[in-house]
Design a protein around this motif. Structure first.
Motif: not given
Length: 385
Positions: A69-97
């Motif tokens: 199936a043919r699909k189109i990817v449009w140029p844009t900016t996307r946001l994702s979240v990752v959780r970094v584990g360990g003794e003191k976990p924290r989250d990063l909000v990643l913005v890439r575009g």
């Protein structure tokens, strides 16, 4: 209106952003954020509407096949979240575009809207510039901010730059005016070998980010890729006597400029990074993306919303690019030297601007000083788009 129903409450979140284009020499900055997203298995939870910010004749959509199936990817900016584990976990909000083609103020306001809703404590924007730096030496990375207090407490440079700017400068100033602490990290990429990828510059940015936010970042194969890249460029430079001579002049200028600073702070930072990796500091166990239950497994109904608009992200590895022969139109010359800061380095497009700064169109000027956002030490201005 921003709706974040699929995103749980975040832990001490920091937003890390990078944009392809003018502020991304060698794709070093965007590749760094892509690396974080892959290593920590980020889940895309939002994408900006491409129709609002991009000229599709400048940044064209791409077509790909998904099971026939043919699909189109449009140029844009996307946001994702990752959780970094360990003794003191924290989250990063990643913005890439991609640097937007229009409506920059609205673009930044939308990014800041997400930052506000997610409780982001600080925004770190990554950038890369072309400069008079030899590929044989450590990649210079400068941290700049518009906040005097932040510059003092985090040992950063307070920006004094004046001139044309890119989306990195606009977003940093938007954060400052909104009261959100913001830092820009700039890596200098050798202008004579500017083609992407540049894993050595990407690695330098991640190391500096690691120091800034106090997390241990898994580097994967980046260190090996950086060594292979440097060996490849060494071989290419050795084949051209003029390039080899020019690289030697850059090395001498760099070594002379950094001789008084060969100890102290740089050594201390390197030792702290060694201890963090040896002792398994924060971030030792990435553990995947965050979930609604905070398990970090990414499984079950509580996982972040996935982006299904296109294939896997992140530029692939390639052979080191062929070193281009230095000339007056492509470099500031060895006499400029890395010790003269951003004003003496070439802009992201490698050419100098009419007023001594490189403009977006790469027009040349009389004094050959560097481009706007090619100046890590000088940072960005707050001019309108």
């Amino acid at each position: 209106m921003i709706e974040l129903e699929g995103v749980p409450e975040l832990i001490d979140p920091v937003m890390v952003a990078a944009f392809e284009g003018w502020n991304d020499a060698g794709d070093a900055a965007s590749t760094a954020v892509g690396h974080l997203d892959r290593e920590w298995k980020g889940e895309v939870f939002a994408a900006l509407d491409a129709e609002d910010y991009y000229d599709f004749q400048v940044n064209r959509p791409t077509v790909w096949l998904d099971g026939g199936a043919r699909k189109i990817v449009w140029p844009t900016t996307r946001l994702s979240v990752v959780r970094v584990g360990g003794e003191k976990p924290r989250d990063l909000v990643l913005v890439r575009g991609i640097e937007p083609s229009m409506r920059w103020r609205s673009f930044c306001n939308e990014i800041l809207g997400f930052a506000h809703e997610l409780g982001v404590e600080m925004v770190v924007i990554l950038g890369a510039l072309l400069g008079d730096t030899p590929h044989t030496r450590p990649v210079p990375v400068s941290g700049v901010t518009s906040d005097a207090d932040l510059a003092r407490t985090m040992d950063l440079e307070e920006t004094r730059y004046e001139g044309p700017t890119g989306i990195v400068g606009i977003l940093q100033e938007a954060c400052t005016h909104a009261g959100v602490p913001a830092v820009s990290l700039w890596a200098a990429v050798p202008h004579y070998v500017s083609q992407p990828p540049n894993p050595k510059a990407t690695l330098a940015l991640l190391n500096r980010l690691e120091d800034l936010i106090g997390l241990r970042i898994p580097l994967g194969e980046l260190a090996e890729d950086a060594r292979a890249w440097q060996l490849g460029v060494d071989q290419l430079a050795a084949e051209d006597s003029e390039v080899a001579e020019y690289v030697q002049s850059l090395e001498e200028a760099r070594d002379t400029a950094e001789l008084p600073e060969a100890s102290g702070e740089a050594i201390a930072r390197e030792f702290e990074r060694y201890l963090r990796r040896r002792d398994g500091g924060p971030g030792q166990a990435p553990g995947g993306h965050a979930t609604e239950t905070g398990s970090g497994t990414g499984e079950g109904p509580g996982s972040y919303l996935r982006d299904t608009s296109g294939p896997g992200s992140g530029p692939g590895r390639g052979r080191p690019p062929r070193a281009s022969r230095p000339g007056p139109e492509s470099s500031a010359g060895p006499e400029s030297g890395p010790d003269k800061g951003p004003e003496s380095s070439a802009g992201p497009d490698g050419s100098a601007g009419p007023d001594g700064s490189a403009g977006p169109d790469g027009s040349a000027g009389p004094d050959g000083s560097a481009g706007p956002d090619s100046g890590p030490a000088d940072g960005e201005d707050s001019s309108d788009d």
